[in-house]
Scaffold this motif. Structure first.
Motif, PDB file in Angstrom:
ATOM      1  N   ASP A 149     -10.123  -0.202  -0.454  1.00 26.62           N
ATOM      2  CA  ASP A 149      -9.712  -1.548  -0.049  1.00 26.62           C
ATOM      3  C   ASP A 149     -10.891  -2.471   0.204  1.00 26.62           C
ATOM      4  OD1 ASP A 149      -8.660  -3.593   2.269  1.00 26.62           O
ATOM      5  OD2 ASP A 149      -7.053  -3.013   0.896  1.00 26.62           O
ATOM      6  N   GLY A 185      -8.344  -6.235   5.703  1.00 21.40           N
ATOM      7  CA  GLY A 185      -7.281  -5.373   5.206  1.00 21.40           C
ATOM      8  C   GLY A 185      -7.618  -3.903   5.120  1.00 21.40           C
ATOM      9  N   ALA A 186      -8.873  -3.518   5.364  1.00 22.54           N
ATOM     10  CA  ALA A 186      -9.240  -2.101   5.240  1.00 22.54           C
ATOM     11  C   ALA A 186      -8.508  -1.248   6.268  1.00 22.54           C
ATOM     12  CB  ALA A 186     -10.750  -1.941   5.390  1.00 22.54           C
ATOM     13  N   SER A 188      -3.206  -3.981  -3.997  1.00 21.87           N
ATOM     14  CA  SER A 188      -2.935  -2.893  -3.056  1.00 21.87           C
ATOM     15  C   SER A 188      -3.691  -1.649  -3.504  1.00 21.87           C
ATOM     16  CB  SER A 188      -1.433  -2.609  -2.978  1.00 21.87           C
ATOM     17  OG  SER A 188      -0.913  -2.350  -4.263  1.00 21.87           O
ATOM     18  N   VAL A 189      -3.719  -0.636  -2.653  1.00 21.16           N
ATOM     19  CA  VAL A 189      -4.413   0.607  -3.000  1.00 21.16           C
ATOM     20  C   VAL A 189      -3.671   1.267  -4.155  1.00 21.16           C
ATOM     21  CG1 VAL A 189      -5.072   2.904  -2.201  1.00 21.16           C
ATOM     22  CG2 VAL A 189      -5.320   0.934  -0.684  1.00 21.16           C
ATOM     23  N   ASN A 209      -6.206  -9.277   0.204  1.00 24.13           N
ATOM     24  CA  ASN A 209      -5.094  -8.443  -0.261  1.00 24.13           C
ATOM     25  C   ASN A 209      -4.730  -8.771  -1.706  1.00 24.13           C
ATOM     26  OD1 ASN A 209      -4.392  -6.946   2.256  1.00 24.13           O
ATOM     27  ND2 ASN A 209      -4.134  -9.029   3.033  1.00 24.13           N
ATOM     28  N   HIS A 231       0.839  -1.204   0.000  1.00 28.64           N
ATOM     29  CA  HIS A 231       0.000   0.000   0.000  1.00 28.64           C
ATOM     30  C   HIS A 231       0.875   1.255   0.000  1.00 28.64           C
ATOM     31  CE1 HIS A 231      -3.665  -2.191   0.446  1.00 28.64           C
ATOM     32  NE2 HIS A 231      -3.529  -2.485   1.721  1.00 28.64           N
ATOM     33  N   ALA A 252      -5.019  -0.505   5.089  1.00 23.51           N
ATOM     34  CA  ALA A 252      -4.993   0.537   4.064  1.00 23.51           C
ATOM     35  C   ALA A 252      -5.116   1.921   4.706  1.00 23.51           C
ATOM     36  CB  ALA A 252      -6.113   0.308   3.054  1.00 23.51           C
TER      37      ALA A 252
END
Length: 505
Positions: free
Chosen positions: A481, A448-449, A490-491, A487, A241, A452
């Protein structure tokens, strides 16, 4: 008539090839066309006048990641609206982020864009340059119309209930203090930062199953296996990220000695991430195997490895590296998942030597009840969710503002962010507190938020940005995300810029 104009990309390829062989000039336009307006109509009419046949392709719903509530109209409705125009000969829906795939199918003599794309350097996505190259690869050319222009995004924001009232109020207030151009400039400046990410490496596995129901005997849920997928998670995901926004990133982590672990991690890291790893003396790299159904609901989770009991050698190796190198970085981001890598001694060492320290201590099934931010003697920016904050304070009743303020004082931090899922995010610093509403209306997977949010908010705080920019940047990253399975990606800084444009235009 409308139905006859609606085609697949493969059909457009055949029609275009036949037309070209007959000497007819095929013109191609592409876009989202979420709100068809006079500017679009004049643009399409002008495009049609430049050739013998106008083909229009529309970005499908799955790839319109412009912000909450977008697209307002489904891809089929958008395609039908375009097909209703007399100047449009054929329409197809394109399942891709850019027009490049559609261009390769159609191979138009002329690809037509609006005047706002003339200066490719102003295109936040960078896609127009790649699209032009794709057109010219097949012998075509590009033309820019100069018709009256409107912003679909601004029209939708102003005249449709795209945002809830509290979100609209926050964004209007933010835009007065920090217009879009200034916000995006601030995000671009993050590229000057040298970043160290330190934390647990996790291999996340999703085993996709379909539920069969209760077994014939007993209360056990039976499922049928479909497929599986492995993701590079934990600190690996955070490093990726960060890598989209900072030019230099180093990942410091521990891996098991099982065959292929190092190679797998290196293969998953972004090109600008340098891996610094040490081996667990006895443990394997942590695997979290989740069994999820067709709606991505987690049914069961199994942990493999990650617990290291022989700490002395590992602690010495990490602390020596930290003492020598931590000061080389502008910011150290620690996603501490509490899975066995970071000991109290390592937390003390990084607190002592980091120039600017960003920390998250995550509660999960493997550490619930004994893993808290207070294991760090100091930090500059704390980033927790509400249960993590209340655990650290041992306080179920006080306001989040009070809890965050107390933790900021205790660790000598500049600020603390508290993420609250659908309730948004809170940031507290000596100047006061600020609530930012949740910015996503579409949730695919929440895993995963928080990572991020930590990544972007931590970078912005290290850059010295004010609390509103810090929290908005983290919230946009989290909103992107939750539209990604685990995952898997990625962002993306391009999608980040598009999302911010929708919010702040």
């Amino acid at each position: 008539m409308i139905e006859q104009k609606l085609k697949s990309l493969a059909e457009l390829a055949d029609i275009s090839a036949t037309a070209s062989r007959a000497g007819r000039k095929v013109v191609h336009c592409h876009g989202t066309f979420d709100l068809l307006h006079n500017g679009h109509i004049r643009h399409l009419q002008h495009a049609r006048s430049l050739g013998d046949m106008l083909m229009v392709t529309v970005t499908s719903d799955a790839f319109v990641r412009k912000g909450p509530g977008r697209p307002v109209f489904t891809d089929h409705l958008r395609a039908e609206s375009l097909a209703a125009l007399a100047c449009v000969d054929y329409v197809a829906i394109s399942d891709a982020e850019t027009a490049i795939g559609a261009i390769e199918h159609i191979r138009p003599r002329l690809y037509v864009k609006g005047s706002d794309y003339v200066d490719a350097s102003q295109d936040v996505t960078g896609n127009i340059a790649r699209e032009i190259a794709a057109v010219r690869q097949w012998g075509g050319d590009v033309y820019f119309t100069d018709e009256i222009t409107f912003s679909s995004t601004r029209l939708l924001n102003e005249h449709f209930d795209v945002f809830p009232p509290e979100t609209r109020a926050f964004l209007e207030d933010f835009k007065r203090r920090c217009p879009l151009d200034r916000f995006l400039t601030a995000i671009r400046r993050l590229s000057s930062l040298r970043v160290l990410v330190m934390g647990d490496a996790i291999f996340d596995e999703y085993h996709y199953v379909s539920a069969l129901g209760q077994t014939g005997k007993g209360n056990t849920l039976a499922v049928r296996y479909q497929s599986e997928e492995r993701f590079a998670g934990g600190a690996i995901a955070v490093a990726n990220h960060v890598a989209g926004f900072a030019r230099e990133v180093t990942l410091l982590t521990a891996l098991g000695k099982e065959p292929g672990a190092v190679e797998y991690v290196k293969g998953k890291l972004a090109a600008n991430v340098t891996l610094e790893h040490r081996y667990f003396p006895t443990a394997q790299t942590l695997i979290k195997r989740r069994f999820v159904d067709q709606d991505l609901q987690r049914l069961f989770e199994v942990y493999y490895g990650g617990e290291e009991t022989e700490r002395l050698e590992l602690d010495q190796a990490f602390c020596q590296w930290i003492e020598r190198h931590a000061a080389d970085f502008d910011v150290v981001i620690v996603p501490d998942f509490g899975n066995g890598m970071i000991s109290r001694e390592m937390a003390r060492c990084i607190s002592e030597h980091a120039t600017f320290l960003v920390v998250n201590t995550q509660i999960n099934s493997g550490n619930r009840g004994y893993h808290a931010i207070t294991r760090y003697p100091r930090a500059d920016f704390l980033c927790l969710n509400e249960p993590e904050a209340r655990l650290a304070a041992h306080d179920r009743q006080s306001s989040l503002e009070q809890i965050a303020g107390d933790l900021v004082d205790k660790l000598g931090a500049r600020a603390m962010a508290v993420t609250r899922g659908v309730a948004g995010a809170l940031i507290v610093d000596p100047a006061g507190s600020l609530m930012v509403p949740a910015l996503s209306s579409r949730v695919v997977d929440r895993v995963g938020a928080g990572d991020a949010f930590l990544s972007l908010a931590g970078l912005c705080m290290a850059a010295g940005y004010p609390a509103d920019i810090v929290t908005l940047a983290g919230s946009i990253a989290a909103a992107l995300d939750v539209q990604i399975v685990c995952n898997r990606e990625s962002v993306d800084p391009v999608l980040f810029a598009k999302y911010a444009t929708t919010l702040l235009k």
